[in-house]
Write a protein that holds these residues in place. Structure first.
Motif, PDB file in Angstrom:
ATOM      1  N   ILE A 274       0.860  -1.298   0.230  1.00 59.91           N
ATOM      2  CA  ILE A 274       0.192   0.251  -0.441  1.00 59.91           C
ATOM      3  C   ILE A 274       0.384   1.485  -0.147  1.00 59.91           C
ATOM      4  N   THR A 275       1.970   1.270   0.263  1.00 62.79           N
ATOM      5  CA  THR A 275       2.426   2.421   0.997  1.00 62.79           C
ATOM      6  C   THR A 275       3.419   2.352  -0.374  1.00 62.79           C
TER       7      THR A 275
ATOM      8  N   GLY B 164       2.444   2.385  -3.222  1.00 64.70           N
ATOM      9  CA  GLY B 164       1.343   2.588  -4.228  1.00 64.70           C
ATOM     10  C   GLY B 164       1.350   1.687  -5.124  1.00 64.70           C
TER      11      GLY B 164
ATOM     12  N   ALA C 173      -1.514   1.057  -8.308  1.00 62.85           N
ATOM     13  CA  ALA C 173      -2.283   2.197  -8.967  1.00 62.85           C
ATOM     14  C   ALA C 173      -2.186   2.884 -10.387  1.00 62.85           C
TER      15      ALA C 173
ATOM     16  N   SER D  24       2.311   7.289  -3.547  1.00 61.14           N
ATOM     17  CA  SER D  24       2.098   6.684  -2.313  1.00 61.14           C
ATOM     18  C   SER D  24       1.404   7.541  -1.511  1.00 61.14           C
ATOM     19  N   TRP D  25       0.520   7.368  -0.450  1.00 62.05           N
ATOM     20  CA  TRP D  25       0.334   8.110   0.213  1.00 62.05           C
ATOM     21  C   TRP D  25       0.901   9.020   1.053  1.00 62.05           C
TER      22      TRP D  25
ATOM     23  N   VAL E 116      -2.524  12.816  -5.161  1.00 63.87           N
ATOM     24  CA  VAL E 116      -2.325  12.503  -4.160  1.00 63.87           C
ATOM     25  C   VAL E 116      -2.566  13.259  -3.279  1.00 63.87           C
TER      26      VAL E 116
ATOM     27  N   SER F  41       0.529  13.443  -0.983  1.00 63.87           N
ATOM     28  CA  SER F  41       1.361  12.844   0.322  1.00 63.87           C
ATOM     29  C   SER F  41       1.254  13.217   1.363  1.00 63.87           C
TER      30      SER F  41
ATOM     31  N   GLN G 268     -12.120   4.554  -4.971  1.00 67.31           N
ATOM     32  CA  GLN G 268     -11.301   4.029  -4.195  1.00 67.31           C
ATOM     33  C   GLN G 268     -10.254   3.314  -4.386  1.00 67.31           C
TER      34      GLN G 268
ATOM     35  N   HIS H 214      -6.128  -3.244  -3.784  1.00 67.06           N
ATOM     36  CA  HIS H 214      -5.468  -2.265  -3.225  1.00 67.06           C
ATOM     37  C   HIS H 214      -6.072  -0.622  -3.719  1.00 67.06           C
ATOM     38  N   PRO H 215      -5.760   0.153  -2.753  1.00 62.74           N
ATOM     39  CA  PRO H 215      -5.407   1.529  -3.135  1.00 62.74           C
ATOM     40  C   PRO H 215      -5.774   2.131  -4.323  1.00 62.74           C
TER      41      PRO H 215
ATOM     42  N   GLN I  72      -5.326   6.947  -2.757  1.00 60.71           N
ATOM     43  CA  GLN I  72      -4.520   6.453  -1.689  1.00 60.71           C
ATOM     44  C   GLN I  72      -4.316   8.526  -1.079  1.00 60.71           C
TER      45      GLN I  72
END
Length: 303
Positions: A71-72, A74, A77, A88-89, A97, A99, A273, A281-282, A287
């Motif tokens: 997830i981190t 990405g 995505a 990445s968030w 995003v 971030s 989302q 996955h997001p 994200q």
């Protein structure tokens, strides 16, 4: 003549004691004012100029390192079965995003003062190694999102035991503290995997991608609603809730650690989302929602 002398001596002693008492009161009064610190009024009614002590939690850290899993990174995505760290968030650079690093540091500083050490497929057992590598950068804030892969195993029985999960997280936090005693830590909760299944199963393409091995303990036999499938998914769901409780409990023991208080787990991911390739996955929009949650938690005056 002798009596007068005695009276004079006693009178002098009383005056000396009175003067000493006044001096002591004055000293204690000043000391008491200084102990308060900040802009507290002193006995004369003026304001003290002693600085207030710095808060334990700084809402404006000057650098960010991210650790965790797909997830981190990405994952899925931007393109199928690929990492896309720019969204990445935690540390992504893409404007849509926003971030955590960009929100805290600004785009130009984030490019120089944020680092992403997350690894797709990582589990809690991998966190200590990631923390060790990230700590070499000396970040003021460590952003953590890990644990989904401990639940996403081939079978529900293969999930990481809760006691092991706790011990591994405690080891990672201890390692971090040994290397960065004053670094702040933001810990995101694990998403609601069962909700991701319920949303993603409406897309035929997503279900085909799931068959490649994405979270089989939750996503396997996606259309099955028999008792065995329900029990399996509920078992995974309960394990995720147990993991999130561990994250909260371990983090609460560290005065420089904050969680999102379950916000990521409670977020109701919809199809917008979720990745248009794996519907799990997001997506870029997902994200961005994670970045919003993280920023609110990190910049809140109180956790």
């Amino acid at each position: 003549m002798g009596q007068g002398t005695d009276q004079g001596t006693r009178s002098g002693r009383r005056r000396a004691r009175a003067a000493l008492a006044a001096l002591t009161a004055a000293v204690l009064g000043v000391a008491g004012c200084d102990a308060v610190g900040g802009d507290s009024p002193d006995p004369s009614g003026t304001t003290s100029k002693w600085p207030k002590p710095a808060p334990v939690w700084d809402t404006t850290p000057a650098s960010v390192a991210a650790v965790g899993d797909s997830i981190t990174r990405g994952f899925d995505a931007c393109m199928v079965l690929s990492d896309c760290p720019e969204v990445s968030w935690a540390t992504g650079s893409r404007a849509e995003v926003g971030s955590l690093a960009v929100r805290l540091l600004g785009k130009s500083r984030a490019a120089e003062r944020s680092w992403n050490y997350a690894v797709t497929g990582a589990r809690m057992a991998d966190l200590t190694g990631q923390v060790t590598r990230a700590a070499a950068r000396g970040p003021e804030l460590m952003a953590v999102m890990v644990g989904a892969n401990d639940a996403c195993r081939e079978t529900a029985s293969a999930m990481t035991p809760v006691a092991d999960f706790r011990a591994q997280f405690e080891e990672a936090m201890s390692t971090l503290r040994g290397k960065l005693p004053k670094a702040q830590v933001y810990v995101a909760s694990i998403p609601d995997l069962k909700r991701l299944w319920s949303e993603g199963r409406t897309n035929p393409l997503g279900k085909q991608v799931w068959k490649l091995g994405i979270c089989p303990s939750m996503l396997g036999d996606a259309d099955s609603l028999d008792s065995a499938a329900k029990l399996r998914r509920n078992t995974v769901q309960e394990r995720v809730e147990d993991y999130n409780e561990v994250l909260r409990e371990v983090c609460a023991k560290d005065r420089r650690c904050r969680t999102d208080d379950g916000a990521v787990h409670e977020f109701r991911f919809g199809t917008d989302q979720l990745s248009r390739w794996d519907w799990f996955h997001p997506s870029v929009d997902g994200q961005a929602r994670l970045a919003e949650i993280a920023y609110r938690a990190v910049t809140a005056e109180k956790p």
